[in-house]
Motif scaffolding. Sequence first.
Motif, PDB file in Angstrom:
ATOM      1  N   SER A   1       4.617  -0.535   2.630  1.00 50.67           N
ATOM      2  CA  SER A   1       3.754  -1.187   3.619  1.00 50.67           C
ATOM      3  C   SER A   1       3.197  -2.470   3.025  1.00 50.67           C
ATOM      4  CB  SER A   1       2.615  -0.250   4.025  1.00 50.67           C
ATOM      5  OG  SER A   1       3.122   0.896   4.669  1.00 50.67           O
ATOM      6  N   ILE A   2       3.602  -3.622   3.612  1.00 46.42           N
ATOM      7  CA  ILE A   2       3.216  -4.935   3.096  1.00 46.42           C
ATOM      8  C   ILE A   2       2.124  -5.528   3.982  1.00 46.42           C
ATOM      9  CG2 ILE A   2       4.035  -7.247   2.525  1.00 46.42           C
ATOM     10  CD1 ILE A   2       6.875  -6.087   2.410  1.00 46.42           C
ATOM     11  N   PRO A   3       0.980  -5.924   3.418  1.00 42.23           N
ATOM     12  CA  PRO A   3      -0.059  -6.549   4.245  1.00 42.23           C
ATOM     13  C   PRO A   3       0.419  -7.897   4.779  1.00 42.23           C
ATOM     14  CG  PRO A   3      -0.622  -6.733   1.915  1.00 42.23           C
ATOM     15  CD  PRO A   3       0.596  -5.856   1.987  1.00 42.23           C
ATOM     16  N   LYS A   4       0.063  -8.210   6.021  1.00 41.89           N
ATOM     17  CA  LYS A   4       0.463  -9.481   6.608  1.00 41.89           C
ATOM     18  C   LYS A   4      -0.443 -10.621   6.154  1.00 41.89           C
ATOM     19  CE  LYS A   4       2.232  -9.612  10.739  1.00 41.89           C
ATOM     20  NZ  LYS A   4       2.424  -9.496  12.210  1.00 41.89           N
ATOM     21  N   SER A   5      -1.595 -10.264   5.567  1.00 42.73           N
ATOM     22  CA  SER A   5      -2.498 -11.294   5.051  1.00 42.73           C
ATOM     23  C   SER A   5      -3.295 -10.725   3.889  1.00 42.73           C
ATOM     24  CB  SER A   5      -3.458 -11.776   6.145  1.00 42.73           C
ATOM     25  OG  SER A   5      -4.279 -10.706   6.595  1.00 42.73           O
ATOM     26  N   CYS A   6      -3.723 -11.625   3.008  1.00 42.41           N
ATOM     27  CA  CYS A   6      -4.544 -11.259   1.853  1.00 42.41           C
ATOM     28  C   CYS A   6      -5.384 -12.469   1.478  1.00 42.41           C
ATOM     29  CB  CYS A   6      -3.663 -10.841   0.678  1.00 42.41           C
ATOM     30  SG  CYS A   6      -4.589 -10.370  -0.799  1.00 42.41           S
ATOM     31  N   PRO A   7      -6.695 -12.331   1.323  1.00 44.55           N
ATOM     32  CA  PRO A   7      -7.546 -13.477   1.006  1.00 44.55           C
ATOM     33  C   PRO A   7      -7.063 -14.236  -0.231  1.00 44.55           C
ATOM     34  CG  PRO A   7      -8.896 -11.562   1.533  1.00 44.55           C
ATOM     35  CD  PRO A   7      -7.479 -11.077   1.467  1.00 44.55           C
ATOM     36  N   ASN A   8      -7.023 -15.575  -0.088  1.00 40.96           N
ATOM     37  CA  ASN A   8      -6.703 -16.499  -1.185  1.00 40.96           C
ATOM     38  C   ASN A   8      -5.264 -16.373  -1.687  1.00 40.96           C
ATOM     39  OD1 ASN A   8      -9.440 -17.493  -1.290  1.00 40.96           O
ATOM     40  ND2 ASN A   8      -9.977 -15.586  -2.317  1.00 40.96           N
ATOM     41  N   VAL A   9      -4.383 -15.793  -0.851  1.00 38.69           N
ATOM     42  CA  VAL A   9      -2.964 -15.690  -1.191  1.00 38.69           C
ATOM     43  C   VAL A   9      -2.148 -16.243  -0.022  1.00 38.69           C
ATOM     44  CG1 VAL A   9      -1.054 -14.149  -1.800  1.00 38.69           C
ATOM     45  CG2 VAL A   9      -3.375 -13.640  -2.600  1.00 38.69           C
TER      46      VAL A   9
ATOM     47  N   ARG B   1       0.845  -1.197   0.000  1.00 42.04           N
ATOM     48  CA  ARG B   1       0.000   0.000   0.000  1.00 42.04           C
ATOM     49  C   ARG B   1       0.878   1.244   0.000  1.00 42.04           C
ATOM     50  NH1 ARG B   1      -3.763   0.497   5.115  1.00 42.04           N
ATOM     51  NH2 ARG B   1      -1.741   1.018   6.038  1.00 42.04           N
ATOM     52  N   LEU B   2       0.455   2.268  -0.741  1.00 41.35           N
ATOM     53  CA  LEU B   2       1.257   3.482  -0.892  1.00 41.35           C
ATOM     54  C   LEU B   2       0.562   4.691  -0.274  1.00 41.35           C
ATOM     55  CD1 LEU B   2       2.344   3.173  -4.657  1.00 41.35           C
ATOM     56  CD2 LEU B   2       3.457   2.193  -2.647  1.00 41.35           C
ATOM     57  N   SER B   3       1.353   5.523   0.390  1.00 43.34           N
ATOM     58  CA  SER B   3       0.866   6.840   0.800  1.00 43.34           C
ATOM     59  C   SER B   3       0.795   7.741  -0.430  1.00 43.34           C
ATOM     60  CB  SER B   3       1.808   7.447   1.829  1.00 43.34           C
ATOM     61  OG  SER B   3       3.070   7.738   1.214  1.00 43.34           O
ATOM     62  N   LYS B   4       0.229   8.942  -0.263  1.00 47.94           N
ATOM     63  CA  LYS B   4       0.158   9.868  -1.399  1.00 47.94           C
ATOM     64  C   LYS B   4       1.552  10.176  -1.927  1.00 47.94           C
ATOM     65  CE  LYS B   4      -0.007  14.335  -1.077  1.00 47.94           C
ATOM     66  NZ  LYS B   4      -0.412  15.734  -0.772  1.00 47.94           N
TER      67      LYS B   4
ATOM     68  N   TYR C   1      -0.087  -4.299   8.687  1.00 47.51           N
ATOM     69  CA  TYR C   1       0.975  -4.116   7.696  1.00 47.51           C
ATOM     70  C   TYR C   1       2.335  -4.129   8.382  1.00 47.51           C
ATOM     71  CZ  TYR C   1      -2.358  -2.783   4.026  1.00 47.51           C
ATOM     72  OH  TYR C   1      -3.370  -2.789   3.085  1.00 47.51           O
ATOM     73  N   ILE C   2       3.350  -4.546   7.620  1.00 49.85           N
ATOM     74  CA  ILE C   2       4.728  -4.418   8.068  1.00 49.85           C
ATOM     75  C   ILE C   2       5.472  -3.537   7.072  1.00 49.85           C
ATOM     76  CG2 ILE C   2       4.781  -6.633   9.294  1.00 49.85           C
ATOM     77  CD1 ILE C   2       6.307  -7.769   6.864  1.00 49.85           C
ATOM     78  N   LYS C   3       6.518  -2.872   7.552  1.00 56.86           N
ATOM     79  CA  LYS C   3       7.270  -1.955   6.699  1.00 56.86           C
ATOM     80  C   LYS C   3       8.482  -2.666   6.103  1.00 56.86           C
ATOM     81  CE  LYS C   3       6.583   2.053   6.503  1.00 56.86           C
ATOM     82  NZ  LYS C   3       5.794   2.907   5.568  1.00 56.86           N
ATOM     83  N   ASP C   4       8.601  -2.619   4.772  1.00 56.19           N
ATOM     84  CA  ASP C   4       9.792  -3.148   4.111  1.00 56.19           C
ATOM     85  C   ASP C   4      10.967  -2.222   4.418  1.00 56.19           C
ATOM     86  OD1 ASP C   4      11.757  -3.172   1.745  1.00 56.19           O
ATOM     87  OD2 ASP C   4      10.589  -4.981   1.385  1.00 56.19           O
ATOM     88  N   PRO C   5      12.076  -2.763   4.966  1.00 55.68           N
ATOM     89  CA  PRO C   5      13.169  -1.901   5.412  1.00 55.68           C
ATOM     90  C   PRO C   5      13.952  -1.251   4.271  1.00 55.68           C
ATOM     91  CG  PRO C   5      13.777  -4.206   5.642  1.00 55.68           C
ATOM     92  CD  PRO C   5      12.329  -4.188   5.257  1.00 55.68           C
ATOM     93  N   VAL C   6      13.888  -1.813   3.065  1.00 47.44           N
ATOM     94  CA  VAL C   6      14.648  -1.267   1.942  1.00 47.44           C
ATOM     95  C   VAL C   6      13.777  -0.350   1.088  1.00 47.44           C
ATOM     96  CG1 VAL C   6      15.970  -1.821  -0.133  1.00 47.44           C
ATOM     97  CG2 VAL C   6      16.185  -3.257   1.899  1.00 47.44           C
ATOM     98  N   PHE C   7      12.605  -0.825   0.693  1.00 46.45           N
ATOM     99  CA  PHE C   7      11.782  -0.072  -0.251  1.00 46.45           C
ATOM    100  C   PHE C   7      10.770   0.845   0.434  1.00 46.45           C
ATOM    101  CE2 PHE C   7      13.333  -3.732  -2.633  1.00 46.45           C
ATOM    102  CZ  PHE C   7      13.892  -3.076  -3.719  1.00 46.45           C
ATOM    103  N   ASN C   8      10.718   0.789   1.771  1.00 46.60           N
ATOM    104  CA  ASN C   8       9.874   1.724   2.512  1.00 46.60           C
ATOM    105  C   ASN C   8       8.395   1.498   2.210  1.00 46.60           C
ATOM    106  OD1 ASN C   8       9.595   3.814   4.374  1.00 46.60           O
ATOM    107  ND2 ASN C   8       9.658   5.414   2.814  1.00 46.60           N
TER     108      ASN C   8
END
Length: 521
Positions: free
Chosen positions: A464-472, A352-355, A455-462
């Motif tokens: 926000s990665i979801p910790k879960s996603c339906p059917n993934v 997910r991206l901020s503005k 969400y968790i923050k990727d330390p390199v690319f900054n």
Amino acid sequence: MYNLEDINIINTKNIYYNLSVSRLIEEIIRRNEGILVDNGAININTGKYTGRSPKDKFIVDEPEVHNEIWWENNEAISIENFEKLYNRVTAYLQNRDLFIFDGFVGADPSYRLPIRLINEYAYQNLFGHQLFIRPTDEELKTHKAEFTIITVPGFNTIPGLDGVNSEAFIVISFTKKIIIIGSTQYAGEIKKSVFSVMNYLMVKHGIMPMHCSANVGKDKDTALFFGLSGTGKTTLSADSERFLIGDDEHGWSDNGIFNFEGGCYAKCINLSKEKEPQIWNAIKFGTILENVVYDDNTRKLDYSSKAITENTRAAYPIDYIPGAVLSGIGGHPKTIVFLTADAFGVLPPISRLSKEQAMYYFISGYTSKLAGTERGITIPEATFSACFAAPFLPLHPMVYAKLLGEKIDKYNSKVYLINTGWSGGPYGIGKRIDLAYTRSMVSAALRGDLNNVKYIKDPVFNLSIPKSCPNVPYEILNPINTWKDKEAYNLQAKNLARKFFENINSYNIIPEEIKNAGPKA
């Protein structure tokens, strides 16, 4: 009726005006421009040029636009050289049959651009008929073109005399409101030169011009899909559960989204009925194919063959897609998706991206080129195309990024970066992220399923990665988890982050808050 003398076209032979699809196909076959294949489509071999020729595209350096154009990205041609070339083109057209299509670009009547397409070849006129917005009989009576596009594939330039780089040329004059295209049969030059014009004109009205596809759900929720070639933009927007507004070019005004075009121009290399049924079924009578290999006896198509080019194409009107939004208009986008095919295997499948991040990754326009897709590429290469549309931007990327940020703020759109590329390692070691998983991620973003997850923050690319996603599977969401060699992942991630850093710093006037939203070099 045609007033061609106003643009110095005189002494022509037959004029074929806004012919029907059937009449145009008859002319194509009669003139040996293409052949009918077994599904009823017309197949064209475009000769030497099987794709765009960006080094042969020019903007006339006119005083009225000189201070606006992003000249670092656009090649200039002098007024004198343009006029000499234009006069040679109009002289060439004397005593020739011409095909004219009068129509529109822009589905919103408040902002649409009346255009005229003048072609030496019937095939390119059919392309315009299917790709642009076709007028009603009543609209045709009062149609007055504000931009004219002239194509002369048979014309031969003299580069030293004409002030161009090769025999091919695509020249835009914003003050004369004329585009001339010559020595190339590839029809994509028509479409993209008009898009370049819209990218200039729409900004004057505060409209965000976008190289993206758009669709709408049953609840009237509009979504946008940005992405360079090979990232899945056309495939993912052609969703049987949603309704296609358009597959490539749109404007975002205070009224909402509107399609610039009246048709689609889909890549069809490795096209399959199972994975892309809507595109497969759209290839029928009235569709123009470019450079698809076929059996000379049965006329059956071989979509898997790259014998002519990997850039095989199909052009068809949007009403060939079931349930398409024929008005070409949608509401303000609830969700925006940036697509990338990361061949290094280090970007998350979804984030997910901020503005500010949206503006950063929009300006970056990242994807990868794979080994073998272009001459000289032996390992994957990072490629950046500003705003996912650099070849078609007359203005500086920050102009478009600023508009995007303003629209995101005003209409509260959610923005996601989705990687349709590799996981578990780079190209050649890892594997491409399963299309079914990508579709599930897109669906989750569109439904709002990711609004309230952790969400968790990727330390390199900054990111926000979801910790879960339906059917993934949760383990693939954080890319480092899919790599056996974590050190190799870290090295690859830092190398790609550095490329982002170098790219964003190659532009001037990018605010620090946007630069700081990107990867940590």
